[in-house]
Design a protein around this motif. Structure first.
Motif, PDB file in Angstrom:
ATOM      1  N   GLY A 145     -54.100  38.064  57.192  1.00  0.00           N
ATOM      2  CA  GLY A 145     -54.121  37.627  55.930  1.00  0.00           C
ATOM      3  C   GLY A 145     -54.931  38.507  55.054  1.00  0.00           C
ATOM      4  N   CYS A 146     -54.773  39.832  55.196  1.00  0.00           N
ATOM      5  CA  CYS A 146     -55.272  40.972  54.564  1.00  0.00           C
ATOM      6  C   CYS A 146     -54.434  41.585  53.710  1.00  0.00           C
ATOM      7  CB  CYS A 146     -56.334  41.861  55.386  1.00  0.00           C
ATOM      8  SG  CYS A 146     -57.391  42.776  54.614  1.00  0.00           S
ATOM      9  N   ASN A 147     -54.803  42.101  52.387  1.00  0.00           N
ATOM     10  CA  ASN A 147     -54.033  42.966  51.676  1.00  0.00           C
ATOM     11  C   ASN A 147     -54.417  44.322  51.518  1.00  0.00           C
ATOM     12  OD1 ASN A 147     -56.154  42.490  49.937  1.00  0.00           O
ATOM     13  ND2 ASN A 147     -54.879  41.414  48.473  1.00  0.00           N
ATOM     14  N   ALA A 194     -48.281  47.057  58.670  1.00  0.00           N
ATOM     15  CA  ALA A 194     -47.977  45.971  57.541  1.00  0.00           C
ATOM     16  C   ALA A 194     -48.025  44.723  58.410  1.00  0.00           C
ATOM     17  CB  ALA A 194     -46.552  46.436  57.033  1.00  0.00           C
ATOM     18  N   LYS A 195     -47.330  44.692  59.671  1.00  0.00           N
ATOM     19  CA  LYS A 195     -47.235  43.106  60.087  1.00  0.00           C
ATOM     20  C   LYS A 195     -48.635  42.841  60.488  1.00  0.00           C
ATOM     21  CE  LYS A 195     -45.003  41.170  64.266  1.00  0.00           C
ATOM     22  NZ  LYS A 195     -44.223  41.234  65.345  1.00  0.00           N
ATOM     23  N   GLU A 196     -49.482  43.657  61.169  1.00  0.00           N
ATOM     24  CA  GLU A 196     -50.849  43.099  61.362  1.00  0.00           C
ATOM     25  C   GLU A 196     -51.620  42.433  59.992  1.00  0.00           C
ATOM     26  OE1 GLU A 196     -51.720  45.780  65.283  1.00  0.00           O
ATOM     27  OE2 GLU A 196     -51.955  46.587  63.484  1.00  0.00           O
ATOM     28  N   LEU A 197     -51.354  43.443  58.877  1.00  0.00           N
ATOM     29  CA  LEU A 197     -52.081  42.959  57.811  1.00  0.00           C
ATOM     30  C   LEU A 197     -52.032  41.534  57.314  1.00  0.00           C
ATOM     31  CD1 LEU A 197     -51.728  46.253  55.668  1.00  0.00           C
ATOM     32  CD2 LEU A 197     -53.727  45.309  56.819  1.00  0.00           C
ATOM     33  N   ALA A 198     -50.492  41.200  57.435  1.00  0.00           N
ATOM     34  CA  ALA A 198     -49.880  40.021  56.977  1.00  0.00           C
ATOM     35  C   ALA A 198     -50.263  38.973  58.070  1.00  0.00           C
ATOM     36  CB  ALA A 198     -48.448  40.044  57.134  1.00  0.00           C
ATOM     37  N   LEU A 199     -50.738  39.347  59.301  1.00  0.00           N
ATOM     38  CA  LEU A 199     -51.021  38.189  60.457  1.00  0.00           C
ATOM     39  C   LEU A 199     -52.633  37.890  60.019  1.00  0.00           C
ATOM     40  CD1 LEU A 199     -49.335  39.340  63.833  1.00  0.00           C
ATOM     41  CD2 LEU A 199     -48.697  37.428  62.073  1.00  0.00           C
TER      42      LEU A 199
END
Length: 330
Positions: free
Chosen positions: A182-184, A175-180
């Motif tokens: 910018g992907c959902n 989840a942290k990598e997804l946020a970094l």
């Protein structure tokens, strides 16, 4: 250190990257012997900030005005060997600069292949920069691109026993990598093709077995590698290769994971044929106890039992309970 048998010649990295030697088992914390020495010295990276702006002219007013230094454009830079500026950042292990470039790069730039068909991802594996590997795949770098030997980044990670780099290539995004990035979506990392063959006809699992990387083998199986995939030259599975190497531990691991004990090569030989041919009684016993068929013929109509008899070592093999039409064979 000797290169693992059958894994393919290791291509020197570009810009003068020295010859890589395969790691010995247990040497996963050592640095690859890959003298990442570019013909373009690391001074190019150290002076990057000053070269990105025009030099100021100065000095005595009466002096001839100095011509401004040509602006350095890292995005369009390409060495004589086909290396981009990102390739050089990775070769010289300038991680912060490499990560900055990765964060601002288009996918085509990340997938650029130099004259040896090495991408930045290949070089990040060679230099054991797992963090760079991870950022490259999160940004969409293609892990399936093959170098001049047909090796993907995955092949190289398996050959050199780089468990951290293998995880960086295959683990789902957090989840942290997804946020970094910018992907959902949870599908940031494309499904890796673990069945791709290099130019020697070997998949990542074949390479890991040939290099005796038991932990890498387990990691690949947990990631989804198909245990019974055949190599493209002789039809050997990972189990055949482990038997040929006489690696009892790998044979047991592959059998527990569901390796086909009677898988035929292109010539019809099963792992039991190979064990008998090698006069390896312990491996023959292990395969037989796992259900291998001693009466299965190869293309020359020879069974493992025939081979044992012709070698005059029949007493070594655990076939004393073998029955044909209800009668003992021996």
């Amino acid at each position: 250190m000797e290169q693992c048998a059958g894994s393919g010649g290791t291509e020197p990295g570009h810009g003068g990257l020295g010859k890589l030697q395969a790691w010995e088992p247990g040497a996963a914390d050592e640095r690859c012997e890959s003298a990442c020495d570019s013909a373009y010295g690391s001074g190019l990276l150290e002076s990057f900030s000053s070269r990105c702006s025009l030099a100021e002219s100065g000095g005595d007013e009466a002096a001839e005005p100095a011509e401004p230094e040509e602006r350095f454009e890292p995005w369009s830079y390409l060495s004589d060997e086909g290396d981009t500026f990102l390739h050089l950042c990775i070769i010289h292990e300038e991680e912060r600069l490499a990560l900055a470039f990765i964060s601002q790069s288009e996918t085509a730039y990340l997938n650029w292949q130099n004259d040896l068909f090495q991408t930045p991802l290949h070089l990040a594996i060679y230099t054991q920069q797992a963090n760079v590997v991870r950022q490259l795949v999160l940004k969409g770098a293609d892990a399936g691109l093959q170098d001049r030997n047909g090796n993907t980044a995955l092949h190289l990670a398996c050959q050199y026993g780089l468990e951290g780099c293998l995880r960086a290539l295959t683990q789902p995004a957090s989840a942290k990598e997804l946020a970094l990035v910018g992907c959902n979506t949870a599908d940031v990392l494309a499904t890796q093709n673990l069945e791709r063959h290099n130019w020697q006809g070997l998949t990542c699992l074949h390479v890991a077995v040939l290099c005796r990387r038991e932990e890498i083998v387990q990691q690949l199986l947990e990631t989804g590698a198909k245990i019974n995939t055949q190599d493209a030259t002789s039809g050997r599975t990972a189990l055949h290769l482990a038997v040929e190497l006489g690696e009892a531990g790998l044979v047991r691991r592959l059998l527990r994971a569901g390796g086909d004990v009677d898988a035929p090569m292109y010539n019809g030989c099963t792992p039991l044929h190979l064990a008998v041919g090698r006069l390896d009684a312990p491996l023959a016993a292990a395969l037989y106890q796992a259900g291998a068929d001693p009466l299965r013929p190869n293309l020359e109509q020879e069974t493992p039992l025939d081979l044992a008899n012709s070698n005059s070592v029949l007493e070594l093999w655990p076939f004393d309970d073998l029955r044909l039409r209800g009668r003992p064979v021996m």
